[in-house]
Write a protein that holds these residues in place. Structure first.
Motif, short mmCIF file in Angstrom:
data_model
loop_
_atom_site.label_atom_id
_atom_site.label_comp_id
_atom_site.label_asym_id
_atom_site.label_seq_id
_atom_site.Cartn_x
_atom_site.Cartn_y
_atom_site.Cartn_z
N THR A 1 -23.73 10.59 -8.78
CA THR A 1 -24.21 11.38 -7.64
C THR A 1 -23.46 12.69 -7.46
O THR A 1 -23.92 13.58 -6.74
CB THR A 1 -24.08 10.57 -6.34
N GLY A 2 -22.31 12.81 -8.08
CA GLY A 2 -21.50 14.01 -7.89
C GLY A 2 -20.73 14.03 -6.58
O GLY A 2 -20.08 15.02 -6.24
N GLU A 3 -20.81 12.94 -5.84
CA GLU A 3 -20.14 12.86 -4.54
C GLU A 3 -18.64 12.64 -4.75
O GLU A 3 -18.21 11.91 -5.65
CB GLU A 3 -20.73 11.71 -3.73
N ILE A 4 -17.86 13.30 -3.90
CA ILE A 4 -16.40 13.13 -3.94
C ILE A 4 -16.03 11.94 -3.05
O ILE A 4 -16.31 11.94 -1.85
CB ILE A 4 -15.68 14.40 -3.48
N LEU A 5 -15.37 10.92 -3.64
CA LEU A 5 -15.06 9.69 -2.91
C LEU A 5 -13.55 9.53 -2.77
O LEU A 5 -12.79 9.87 -3.68
CB LEU A 5 -15.61 8.48 -3.68
N PRO A 6 -13.10 9.01 -1.64
CA PRO A 6 -11.68 8.67 -1.50
C PRO A 6 -11.32 7.57 -2.49
O PRO A 6 -12.12 6.64 -2.72
CB PRO A 6 -11.55 8.19 -0.06
N ALA A 7 -10.13 7.65 -3.04
CA ALA A 7 -9.73 6.67 -4.05
C ALA A 7 -8.27 6.31 -3.84
O ALA A 7 -7.49 7.06 -3.23
CB ALA A 7 -9.94 7.23 -5.45
N LEU A 8 -7.92 5.12 -4.35
CA LEU A 8 -6.54 4.64 -4.30
C LEU A 8 -6.07 4.37 -5.72
O LEU A 8 -6.80 3.74 -6.52
CB LEU A 8 -6.44 3.39 -3.44
N VAL A 9 -4.85 4.85 -6.01
CA VAL A 9 -4.25 4.62 -7.31
C VAL A 9 -3.07 3.67 -7.11
O VAL A 9 -2.13 3.99 -6.36
CB VAL A 9 -3.77 5.93 -7.96
N CYS A 10 -3.12 2.51 -7.74
CA CYS A 10 -2.09 1.49 -7.56
C CYS A 10 -0.86 1.83 -8.39
O CYS A 10 -0.88 2.77 -9.21
CB CYS A 10 -2.63 0.12 -7.94
N PRO A 11 0.25 1.09 -8.25
CA PRO A 11 1.45 1.37 -9.05
C PRO A 11 1.23 1.27 -10.55
O PRO A 11 1.97 1.87 -11.33
CB PRO A 11 2.45 0.32 -8.56
N GLY A 12 0.19 0.51 -10.96
CA GLY A 12 -0.14 0.39 -12.38
C GLY A 12 -1.07 1.47 -12.86
O GLY A 12 -1.62 1.35 -13.98
N ALA B 1 0.82 -1.21 0.00
CA ALA B 1 0.00 0.00 0.00
C ALA B 1 0.85 1.27 0.00
O ALA B 1 0.42 2.31 -0.49
CB ALA B 1 -0.92 -0.01 1.21
N LEU B 2 2.06 1.19 0.54
CA LEU B 2 2.91 2.38 0.55
C LEU B 2 3.45 2.72 -0.84
O LEU B 2 4.01 3.80 -1.03
CB LEU B 2 4.07 2.19 1.53
N ASP B 3 3.28 1.80 -1.78
CA ASP B 3 3.66 2.09 -3.16
C ASP B 3 2.51 2.72 -3.93
O ASP B 3 2.69 3.13 -5.08
CB ASP B 3 4.10 0.80 -3.86
N CYS B 4 1.35 2.79 -3.29
CA CYS B 4 0.18 3.41 -3.91
C CYS B 4 0.07 4.86 -3.44
O CYS B 4 0.77 5.30 -2.53
CB CYS B 4 -1.10 2.65 -3.55
N ARG B 5 -0.86 5.60 -4.02
CA ARG B 5 -1.13 6.96 -3.56
C ARG B 5 -2.64 7.13 -3.41
O ARG B 5 -3.43 6.51 -4.12
CB ARG B 5 -0.55 7.98 -4.52
N LEU B 6 -2.99 7.96 -2.47
CA LEU B 6 -4.39 8.23 -2.18
C LEU B 6 -4.81 9.52 -2.87
O LEU B 6 -4.05 10.50 -2.90
CB LEU B 6 -4.62 8.35 -0.67
N THR B 7 -6.01 9.51 -3.38
CA THR B 7 -6.53 10.68 -4.08
C THR B 7 -8.04 10.73 -3.89
O THR B 7 -8.58 10.04 -3.01
CB THR B 7 -6.17 10.62 -5.58
N GLU B 8 -8.73 11.53 -4.68
CA GLU B 8 -10.19 11.62 -4.64
C GLU B 8 -10.74 11.51 -6.05
O GLU B 8 -10.08 11.89 -7.02
CB GLU B 8 -10.62 12.95 -4.01
N GLN B 9 -11.97 11.01 -6.13
CA GLN B 9 -12.61 10.84 -7.43
C GLN B 9 -14.09 11.20 -7.31
O GLN B 9 -14.73 10.85 -6.31
CB GLN B 9 -12.45 9.40 -7.93
N VAL B 10 -14.62 11.87 -8.31
CA VAL B 10 -16.01 12.30 -8.29
C VAL B 10 -16.88 11.19 -8.87
O VAL B 10 -16.62 10.67 -9.97
CB VAL B 10 -16.20 13.59 -9.10
N ASP B 11 -17.93 10.82 -8.12
CA ASP B 11 -18.90 9.83 -8.60
C ASP B 11 -19.77 10.50 -9.66
O ASP B 11 -20.48 11.48 -9.39
CB ASP B 11 -19.75 9.34 -7.43
#
Length: 485
Positions: free
Chosen positions: A413-424, A400-410
């Motif tokens: 619904t237009g809701e802002i959701l926490p998201a994870l971006v993997c090394p790929g 998980a430390l090789d990933c980064r956390l970000t946000e993504q809009v649904d």
């Protein structure tokens, strides 16, 4: 024929104390080198604060014998004991036999010095009335003399301190604590003691004279003895709870008995609240921080690798030159729990807060790093070897430390959701709380992993290609990443 005339003898005898004091000072000046460490220490430390704080040790009303050992001598003698790690008798011997030590304490050359029994009484007084006096006074003067010590990083560690108490069986602990409670009550409230014992079966509660040893009993006999003892313990606690006020010692053993009942014994009661069944918990059912001996109710078992010690954790923070703080916790506490009390005590007593505190891997969790940052308002950085819960455990697999956390809009619904971006560079918003852990589990679907050039470095060999990839992200990942930077 007399060598000294009566006239001179009269003068010498009348001025003997003055002459002896002059002779003593003259010899000390000749025999104690100017560069001796004790001379330097005597010039560095101001003993006035210590002497004023301990002035109440001697209770003099003008009657009785004069004081043999003034507080000024006792303060210096106790400092010698701590400085050279002497026993009480060793301190007495050093004062009598070592000229520099005798000079430092303030005893005249022809005197016997401070006895170990007098020093013991004084040390007991200091521990009861001024427990931090010597440490705080000396350290304050050290920090004044060497102000650069406030700017130096500190190293902290935890050490085991064995309790001066033998491990006791469950029945032995209950009976021993009950006996000590009754003795304390008899000493403090004899009338209440007499009234209480009329409701107790003392031979069952504390054990009859020449009772068969516990290790010779069968399992059924042990269970019967435990049940009888616990019934009496419950009666004792119910009766003692009605006594007001209760002394500190009575409350101490009352608290221990209640802790043993809560953490090691299951009670079955009838409708009237009377105990009708007693069962000792199995090992996995027992509570934590269990008292192990009535001799020292605060001591618990310290697990440290393969060793298990009954006692305490001693947490120490120091620069490369001086110890800056010491905190003691019960043995079952994890090592890292002493870090915050160490830092808080330094701030409270010396207005000292190191910019960096170095510790071992026991404090390498994100929760500890975040707690230190919060407790010190970001002034102290914890320098540790990190325990990276989200990092790959073997080989070159990504974590998980090789990933980064970000946000993504649904989009729906237009809701802002926490998201994870993997090394790929695949993004997922699918997550849930990780059970008993303090963090989130993110899932990357298998279809997003298909064809990824990093799949071999991301998945274990035994994982099926069609399964999702799960990432555990701790709530404290941010301070861990900051520490890595």
């Amino acid at each position: 024929m007399t060598i000294i005339s009566d006239f001179l003898r009269t003068i010498i005898e009348s001025h003997q104390p003055i002459l002896l004091a002059w002779f003593s000072d003259h010899i000390y000046q000749q025999l104690v080198p100017q560069n001796h460490p004790l001379r330097r220490l005597n010039d560095l430390i101001d003993f006035a604060a210590l002497e004023i704080a301990c002035a109440g040790f001697h209770k003099q009303n003008g009657m009785g014998c004069p004081i043999t050992h003034p507080v000024s001598h006792l303060v210096r003698a106790l400092l010698i004991r701590y400085l050279y790690d002497y026993s009480l008798r060793g301190t007495q011997a050093a004062i009598r036999e070592q000229i520099p030590v005798k000079w430092f304490v303030g005893c005249p050359l022809h005197g016997d010095g401070v006895s170990y029994s007098s020093l013991h009484r004084f040390e007991t007084y200091v521990c009861e009335h001024q427990p931090r006096l010597f440490f705080d006074t000396v350290l304050s003067q050290i920090l004044t003399a060497f102000p650069e010590q406030r700017l130096n990083p500190q190293i902290a560690d935890t050490f085991a301190m064995l309790a001066n108490a033998q491990l006791e069986t469950l029945i032995g602990r209950l009976r021993h604590a009950a006996a000590l409670l009754l003795l304390s009550l008899h000493r403090d409230e004899p009338g209440q003691f007499q009234a209480l014992t009329g409701h107790l079966n003392l031979p069952v509660l504390v054990g009859p004279y020449k009772e068969r040893a516990e290790f010779l009993l069968t399992a059924a006999e042990k269970e019967a003895r435990l049940s009888e003892t616990v019934v009496q313990i419950v009666t004792l606690l119910n009766r003692v709870g009605q006594i007001q006020p209760r002394s500190h010692e009575v409350r101490r053993y009352e608290k221990m008995l209640q802790a043993v009942l809560d953490k090691e014994i299951e009670l079955t009661r009838d409708e009237a609240g009377q105990v009708i069944g007693v069962r000792q918990f199995a090992e996995k059912e027992r509570g934590t921080y269990r008292p192990t001996s009535a001799t020292d109710p605060e001591a618990t078992i310290r697990n440290h690798g393969k060793s298990q010690d009954n006692g305490y954790n001693v947490h120490v923070a120091a620069t490369t030159d001086f110890i800056c703080e010491i905190v003691v916790t019960t043995g079952s506490q994890p090592d890292a729990t002493g870090i915050i009390p160490l830092l808080e005590a330094e701030k409270e007593h010396h207005d000292l807060r190191p910019d960096r505190l170095i510790y071992d891997k026991a404090a390498g969790h994100g929760a500890t790093i975040a707690a230190v940052a919060q407790a010190t308002e970001g002034e102290t950085q914890l320098v540790v070897k990190l325990v990276q819960s989200g990092k790959k455990k073997s080989g070159d697999r990504f974590g998980a430390l090789d990933c980064r956390l970000t946000e993504q809009v649904d989009e729906s619904t237009g809701e802002i959701l926490p998201a994870l971006v993997c090394p790929g560079e695949q993004t997922t918003v699918t997550r849930y709380r990780a059970g008993s852990k303090t963090g989130w589990c993110y899932r990357t679907p298998a279809d997003k992993c298909a064809g990824c050039p990093l799949v071999a470095a991301c998945r274990a060999d035994k994982v099926r290609p069609g399964s999702y990839r799960q990432w555990y992200v701790s709530d404290y990942q941010a301070p861990v990443l900051m520490a890595l930077c």
